[in-house]
Design a protein around this motif. Structure first.
Motif, PDB file in Angstrom:
ATOM      1  N   ALA A   1      37.168  26.120  23.804  1.00 55.53           N
ATOM      2  CA  ALA A   1      37.089  27.289  24.696  1.00 55.53           C
ATOM      3  C   ALA A   1      38.076  27.168  25.851  1.00 55.53           C
TER       4      ALA A   1
ATOM      5  N   PHE B   1      33.878  30.376  28.455  1.00 51.20           N
ATOM      6  CA  PHE B   1      33.756  31.059  27.172  1.00 51.20           C
ATOM      7  C   PHE B   1      35.127  31.553  26.728  1.00 51.20           C
ATOM      8  N   CYS B   2      35.395  31.446  25.443  1.00 51.15           N
ATOM      9  CA  CYS B   2      36.631  31.980  24.881  1.00 51.15           C
ATOM     10  C   CYS B   2      36.500  33.497  24.763  1.00 51.15           C
TER      11      CYS B   2
ATOM     12  N   SER C   1      28.104  26.531  22.968  1.00 49.51           N
ATOM     13  CA  SER C   1      27.867  27.246  24.230  1.00 49.51           C
ATOM     14  C   SER C   1      26.368  27.420  24.443  1.00 49.51           C
TER      15      SER C   1
END
Length: 674
Positions: free
Chosen positions: A15, A100-101, A110
């Motif tokens: 991420a 977070f991506c 996550s």
């Protein structure tokens, strides 16, 4: 007075978590150049294996300063095999940044790290990273945060694009347009009025932010109803209050790789995450001879020193480096401290503040600090150290290893060295276990996954120069029972030359699957407490050593029904031995079974390959529990026995031309059927 923040950076693997950490070091002046994960030049991922593999393996700590705030930062791993590093870091942190991506969104790890942060009541802010990538969709990520993590995300920024290029961010609190000067690697932030073509969109986003925030604030809703101007300080103070109370999660955005959005993230850390002295008293237990009493320790206390050791790192030159979080008081080099759990005193050697692998020697650790102590020989992860106060802090829970491999020295002369190295690594990593078979002399090491064991064996060879061969992976099974049994037996053998006698009746039955072992004591006052505790110790020892095959027992309910007691002949050893013997015999008669670990597997696979992937999974005993569609990717939620998942990464790459990926973690134990 300078403020302090103890924060962690946490995320799913890939991420961009370490990239965010590297930019934080650069913009706070802690480093003079930006480290790159792909080039293997990161400062926080300093281990050779981390740089070669491009992943974080060990949590790394550093201290930097932003404006008037000291930030003690821990960069944690994103790979599921190293979840213990996240667990022990979150235990001692006051706040966290979840990365977070913008394409991948809320990925499996996550969710895991988010649950870990919930467990320790850690306030969080979120950073949606990689907004520069094709397919980035911050609105989709916001929706996932709300649905999957069960928190209320509040976007504080609006990304501005030109075609697919991320130009900058609109700050919805100040209503300014932020751009990041490329010539200074983003170090210069240019703040200007919002361009007219984006003003309407920005105003809508700000109104939405204030509308959400007002549902938690009477003062804010009053101002909105009166159509009055909203003071910026009010927005910040309400956001801070709600973040610390974990009622909502502020969301920042950017692209760390392209040097955009990191300084506003640092501002958010100082604005919204707590100073350690703002938090309430620290829960602890006062230890006396036979009981533990719940107490609270004031973080403001200067009288008593209390700290928790949350990580141990073996250094070839300095020995064990003990990472400690100080909750109250202060301590200096050369001081004697009490390890409460070990009931032993040890002298503090040198004290350090760490910058990844580089130590900076200091004279004192104070309340709120995260530092390193050199010189301890007995300390383990989870130990409480004090200046004499007999209290223990809440320790750290770690998952049990589910995979093992046999190792053997290349020659007999290498055996002692191998045991020494593996013992050192075991002290460092609570999820890595070393076990020697007393009958065969075989050494068995256990860990959280194939990658975990591969990393540790590589370290043993490369860093500690141990010479050994590695066998094939083995599964850590458990034993249980399907039936029930009641047995009575007596113990009347001499102990230390003196006659002894004990009698005991036990009943064993299955406990609900996943509930663990349970011991019910029905003796009341018919036996002195110390003898009752001896029986329980015997039962626990027997359950730990297994029934038929030597694997630890799981989900067994043992009831102590009655005893035979002769005050003159009673002895603790007799009752403890009887508890162990009778538990083993009763379980043997209660239809013992073998349990195998079942893994929760999340597979990200392009639509074109889904059919073949599911077909092959079925042959491995996998069961698809659910499918989540995301654009051209499907997320398969699968449960599969660990025994069938060895070597799966190679098979998945072959099936998908290298385009699919998966993560796997322990789910539960089930009866082995073949």
């Amino acid at each position: 007075m300078a403020q302090m923040r103890n924060i962690g950076i946490m995320a799913h693997v890939d991420a961009g978590k370490t990239t965010v950490s590297e930019r934080i070091l650069f913009y706070t002046g802690k480093s003079r150049r930006i480290g790159d994960v792909d080039d293997g030049t990161t400062q926080m991922d300093w281990m050779e294996q981390e740089q070669q593999r491009g992943i974080t393996i060990q949590s790394a700590a550093t201290t930097c300063f932003w404006h008037n705030t000291q930030i003690n930062l821990i960069d944690t791993p994103g790979h599921v095999d190293f979840t213990a590093e996240v667990e022990r870091s979150l235990r001692v942190l006051d706040g966290a940044v979840a990365v977070f991506c913008a394409v991948g969104g809320v990925q499996p790890q996550s969710e895991t790290v988010w649950r870990q942060a919930n467990k320790y009541h850690v306030p969080r802010i979120a950073f949606i990273n990689k907004l520069d990538r094709t397919g980035a969709n911050y609105l989709h990520v916001l929706k996932q945060i709300e649905e999957k993590l069960h928190t209320k995300p509040l976007a504080l920024q609006l990304p501005i694009y030109q075609q697919e290029e991320l130009l900058g961010l609109i700050d919805l609190i100040t209503m300014q347009y932020l751009q990041f000067d490329e010539s200074s690697q983003g170090a210069t932030v240019i703040s200007s009025p919002i361009p007219s073509e984006h003003l309407e969109q920005a105003q809508e986003a700000r109104d939405q932010m204030l509308d959400t925030l007002s549902t938690y604030s009477e003062e804010l809703i009053t101002l909105l109803l009166e159509e009055a101007e909203i003071p910026q300080d009010l927005i910040l103070s309400e956001l801070r209050r709600l973040t610390i109370a974990r009622e909502l999660t502020p969301v920042l955005m950017g692209s760390a790789l392209k040097n955009k959005g990191v300084q506003p993230l640092l501002d958010a850390v100082t604005h919204f995450l707590p100073d350690p002295f703002e938090l309430g008293d620290v829960p602890a237990k006062l230890v006396s001879k036979n009981k533990r009493e719940e107490i609270a320790i004031s973080r403001l206390s200067t009288k008593d020193f209390v700290a928790l050791i949350f990580k141990i790192q073996q250094d070839k030159e300095s020995g064990a480096l003990c990472y400690a979080r100080v909750y109250a008081g202060s301590i200096k080099s050369g001081t004697m401290v009490l390890n409460v759990g070990k009931e032993k005193k040890e002298r503090i050697g040198k004290l350090y503040r760490m910058h990844a692998r580089t130590p900076e020697q200091i004279n004192e650790l104070k309340a709120g600090d995260v530092g390193v102590i050199q010189g301890f020989k007995l300390a383990q992860t989870g130990d409480t150290i004090t200046d004499g106060l007999n209290v223990v802090l809440e320790s750290i829970d770690f998952p049990e290893p589910v995979i093992s491999i046999a190792i053997e020295p290349k020659s007999l002369a290498d055996l002692d060295k191998l045991k020494e190295v593996m013992t050192l690594l075991q002290r460092e990593d609570p999820t890595f276990l070393l076990k020697e078979n007393s009958e065969t002399g075989q050494l068995l090491i256990s860990g959280m996954g194939e990658l975990h064991l591969d990393v540790l064996t590589t370290r043993a060879r490369d860093d500690f120069k141990a010479q050994f061969n590695v066998g094939k992976p083995q599964v850590s099974y458990r034993e249980s029972i399907e039936g029930s049994a009641t047995l009575t037996e007596t113990f009347d053998r001499p102990i230390n030359g003196k006659e002894s006698f004990a009698g005991l009746t036990l009943h064993v039955a299955p406990n609900e699957r996943g509930a663990g072992n349970r011991i019910t004591n029905e003796l009341a006052k018919t036996l002195p407490d110390e003898l009752q505790q001896a029986i329980i110790r015997g039962i626990e020892a027997s359950l730990a050593s297994g029934i038929v095959m030597g694997y630890a027992c799981l989900d067994i309910h043992v009831t102590i029904q009655s005893v035979q007691y002769n005050e003159e002949l009673a002895h603790e050893v007799a009752y403890q031995s009887l508890g162990a013997i009778l538990t083993e015999k009763a379980c043997t008669e209660a239809n013992p079974i073998l349990l195998e670990p079942v893994m929760a597997v999340i597979i990200e696979v392009p639509n074109d390959y889904v059919g073949e992937v599911i077909s092959k999974l079925t042959t491995r005993g996998g069961i698809v529990m659910g499918v989540d569609m995301q654009d051209n990717i499907q997320l398969l939620d699968v449960q599969a026995p660990l025994t069938k998942m060895f070597g799966y990464s190679t098979e998945l790459r072959s099936q998908s031309q290298g385009r699919a990926s998966f993560s796997m973690k322990f789910s539960h134990y089930e009866k082995k059927t073949n």
